[in-house]
Design a protein around this motif. Structure first.
Motif, PDB file in Angstrom:
ATOM      1  N   ASP A 132     -30.290  -2.583  -9.094  1.00 20.87           N
ATOM      2  CA  ASP A 132     -31.716  -2.271  -9.216  1.00 20.87           C
ATOM      3  C   ASP A 132     -32.284  -1.671  -7.932  1.00 20.87           C
ATOM      4  O   ASP A 132     -33.500  -1.502  -7.810  1.00 20.87           O
ATOM      5  CB  ASP A 132     -32.508  -3.520  -9.612  1.00 20.87           C
ATOM      6  N   SER A 133     -31.419  -1.357  -6.975  1.00 24.90           N
ATOM      7  CA  SER A 133     -31.786  -0.729  -5.692  1.00 24.90           C
ATOM      8  C   SER A 133     -32.651  -1.615  -4.806  1.00 24.90           C
ATOM      9  O   SER A 133     -33.184  -1.151  -3.799  1.00 24.90           O
ATOM     10  CB  SER A 133     -32.505   0.617  -5.918  1.00 24.90           C
ATOM     11  N   SER A 134     -32.778  -2.900  -5.131  1.00 26.26           N
ATOM     12  CA  SER A 134     -33.684  -3.772  -4.380  1.00 26.26           C
ATOM     13  C   SER A 134     -33.111  -4.204  -3.035  1.00 26.26           C
ATOM     14  O   SER A 134     -33.861  -4.567  -2.131  1.00 26.26           O
ATOM     15  CB  SER A 134     -34.044  -5.007  -5.202  1.00 26.26           C
ATOM     16  N   TYR A 135     -31.804  -4.193  -2.901  1.00 28.38           N
ATOM     17  CA  TYR A 135     -31.201  -4.568  -1.626  1.00 28.38           C
ATOM     18  C   TYR A 135     -29.853  -3.881  -1.480  1.00 28.38           C
ATOM     19  O   TYR A 135     -29.278  -3.365  -2.443  1.00 28.38           O
ATOM     20  CB  TYR A 135     -31.038  -6.086  -1.506  1.00 28.38           C
ATOM     21  N   PHE A 136     -29.359  -3.841  -0.252  1.00 25.67           N
ATOM     22  CA  PHE A 136     -28.017  -3.321  -0.010  1.00 25.67           C
ATOM     23  C   PHE A 136     -27.347  -4.166   1.057  1.00 25.67           C
ATOM     24  O   PHE A 136     -27.997  -4.902   1.808  1.00 25.67           O
ATOM     25  CB  PHE A 136     -28.039  -1.838   0.364  1.00 25.67           C
ATOM     26  N   ILE A 137     -26.024  -4.081   1.093  1.00 22.85           N
ATOM     27  CA  ILE A 137     -25.221  -4.915   1.981  1.00 22.85           C
ATOM     28  C   ILE A 137     -24.298  -4.013   2.791  1.00 22.85           C
ATOM     29  O   ILE A 137     -23.682  -3.092   2.249  1.00 22.85           O
ATOM     30  CB  ILE A 137     -24.383  -5.936   1.182  1.00 22.85           C
ATOM     31  N   SER A 138     -24.215  -4.292   4.083  1.00 21.57           N
ATOM     32  CA  SER A 138     -23.319  -3.526   4.948  1.00 21.57           C
ATOM     33  C   SER A 138     -22.292  -4.453   5.585  1.00 21.57           C
ATOM     34  O   SER A 138     -22.568  -5.618   5.872  1.00 21.57           O
ATOM     35  CB  SER A 138     -24.109  -2.798   6.040  1.00 21.57           C
ATOM     36  N   GLY A 139     -21.088  -3.934   5.778  1.00 21.75           N
ATOM     37  CA  GLY A 139     -20.027  -4.665   6.464  1.00 21.75           C
ATOM     38  C   GLY A 139     -19.357  -3.751   7.463  1.00 21.75           C
ATOM     39  O   GLY A 139     -19.351  -2.525   7.292  1.00 21.75           O
ATOM     40  N   GLY A 140     -18.785  -4.341   8.508  1.00 23.00           N
ATOM     41  CA  GLY A 140     -18.212  -3.504   9.551  1.00 23.00           C
ATOM     42  C   GLY A 140     -16.901  -4.023  10.101  1.00 23.00           C
ATOM     43  O   GLY A 140     -16.390  -5.074   9.691  1.00 23.00           O
ATOM     44  N   GLU A 141     -16.364  -3.276  11.051  1.00 24.62           N
ATOM     45  CA  GLU A 141     -15.141  -3.685  11.732  1.00 24.62           C
ATOM     46  C   GLU A 141     -15.344  -4.969  12.522  1.00 24.62           C
ATOM     47  O   GLU A 141     -14.381  -5.657  12.867  1.00 24.62           O
ATOM     48  CB  GLU A 141     -14.662  -2.569  12.666  1.00 24.62           C
ATOM     49  N   SER A 182     -13.247 -13.057  10.154  1.00 21.32           N
ATOM     50  CA  SER A 182     -12.796 -12.919  11.542  1.00 21.32           C
ATOM     51  C   SER A 182     -12.299 -11.520  11.862  1.00 21.32           C
ATOM     52  O   SER A 182     -11.871 -11.258  12.987  1.00 21.32           O
ATOM     53  CB  SER A 182     -11.671 -13.924  11.822  1.00 21.32           C
ATOM     54  N   ALA A 183     -12.356 -10.616  10.876  1.00 27.89           N
ATOM     55  CA  ALA A 183     -11.865  -9.253  11.099  1.00 27.89           C
ATOM     56  C   ALA A 183     -12.629  -8.289  10.188  1.00 27.89           C
ATOM     57  O   ALA A 183     -13.555  -8.676   9.477  1.00 27.89           O
ATOM     58  CB  ALA A 183     -10.360  -9.181  10.836  1.00 27.89           C
ATOM     59  N   GLN A 184     -12.229  -7.050  10.208  1.00 25.10           N
ATOM     60  CA  GLN A 184     -12.921  -5.950   9.519  1.00 25.10           C
ATOM     61  C   GLN A 184     -13.178  -6.231   8.044  1.00 25.10           C
ATOM     62  O   GLN A 184     -12.316  -6.733   7.330  1.00 25.10           O
ATOM     63  CB  GLN A 184     -12.080  -4.683   9.645  1.00 25.10           C
ATOM     64  N   ILE A 185     -14.380  -5.882   7.586  1.00 23.26           N
ATOM     65  CA  ILE A 185     -14.724  -5.951   6.164  1.00 23.26           C
ATOM     66  C   ILE A 185     -14.133  -4.730   5.468  1.00 23.26           C
ATOM     67  O   ILE A 185     -14.329  -3.593   5.915  1.00 23.26           O
ATOM     68  CB  ILE A 185     -16.249  -5.983   5.960  1.00 23.26           C
ATOM     69  N   THR A 186     -13.413  -4.966   4.372  1.00 25.42           N
ATOM     70  CA  THR A 186     -12.762  -3.862   3.666  1.00 25.42           C
ATOM     71  C   THR A 186     -13.452  -3.488   2.363  1.00 25.42           C
ATOM     72  O   THR A 186     -13.328  -2.359   1.897  1.00 25.42           O
ATOM     73  CB  THR A 186     -11.292  -4.205   3.366  1.00 25.42           C
ATOM     74  N   ASP A 187     -14.189  -4.437   1.752  1.00 26.87           N
ATOM     75  CA  ASP A 187     -14.900  -4.102   0.519  1.00 26.87           C
ATOM     76  C   ASP A 187     -15.985  -5.139   0.260  1.00 26.87           C
ATOM     77  O   ASP A 187     -15.918  -6.271   0.757  1.00 26.87           O
ATOM     78  CB  ASP A 187     -13.947  -4.046  -0.671  1.00 26.87           C
TER      79      ASP A 187
END
Length: 224
Positions: A132-141, A182-187
């Motif tokens: 519904d485009s109300s939120y988004f999630i980000s993950g990183g190395e 403890s490490a990079q987010i892949t999905d």
């Protein structure tokens, strides 16, 4: 009225002839091709309201997009640096771009940069938007996962911004943050909306963790 057709859209690693191809999911035949975008980067191919195709040219700061019912490339967005990951909100209004450790949000109707978000301290690897485009999630190395509420991020944003050098673009904070990996987010997977929403994150630390987005609680843990 023509029947709805299920398709698969892929990028070409060679791009000698086409940058992207639309395939019939049932027959495997080619339905449409897109040119002049070079080799496309992984995690950087998105549909815009079933009307346009957006993609990032590999190892560049260039976002291309084409009309699905046309033959020619429609427009380009030039970002400040090489794009790591790209996604588009399901309502078709915004593109969310990961560049190094920063998130950039562009208004698709104008191509203008609306805001810039800075919380990751290593390059961003994944961005997923709720249905519904109300939120988004980000993950990183860095192993961090941040939940951003779209309305709160854009509520005080001027839609006339056109420059990424404007210091007023920065400074917004995520609604939630998780550091269970403890490490990079892949999905990342996220639910359709924030109401009783859940999200799942995977990492190269060989874990998958499921969170209740609305309650900010981590309640399932899977490890290979």
């Amino acid at each position: 009225m023509s029947a709805t057709k299920q398709v698969v859209i892929s990028g070409d690693l060679n791009a000698q002839t086409y940058s992207a191809t639309v395939w019939d999911l049932v027959t495997g035949t080619t339905l449409k091709t897109f040119r002049n975008g070079g080799v496309l980067a992984s995690k950087c191919l998105s549909l815009v309201s079933d009307q346009f195709l957006m993609a990032v040219q590999k190892d560049t700061a260039i976002i291309h997009y084409w009309a699905l019912n046309g033959k020619q490339q429609q427009k380009k967005i030039i970002c400040p640096a090489k794009v790591n990951v790209l996604t588009v909100t399901p309502d078709g209004h915004f593109a969310i771009v990961g560049i190094k450790e920063q998130l950039f949000i562009y208004q698709l109707s104008t191509g203008n940069l609306l805001t810039k978000l800075e919380r990751h301290f290593q390059p961003i690897t994944c961005i997923k938007v709720a249905g519904d485009s109300s939120y988004f999630i980000s993950g990183g190395e860095d192993g961090y996962v941040f939940v951003w509420f779209t309305h709160e991020i854009l509520s005080n944003t001027s839609f006339s911004h056109g420059s990424s050098n404007d210091s007023s673009l920065a400074g917004k904070e995520p609604k939630h943050s998780w550091s269970y990996h403890s490490a990079q987010i892949t999905d990342i997977y996220c639910a359709y909306s924030r109401i009783n929403g859940k999200c799942a994150t995977c990492s190269i630390d060989q874990t998958c963790k499921v969170n209740n987005e609305s309650a900010l609680s981590h309640f399932h843990f899977f490890q290979k």
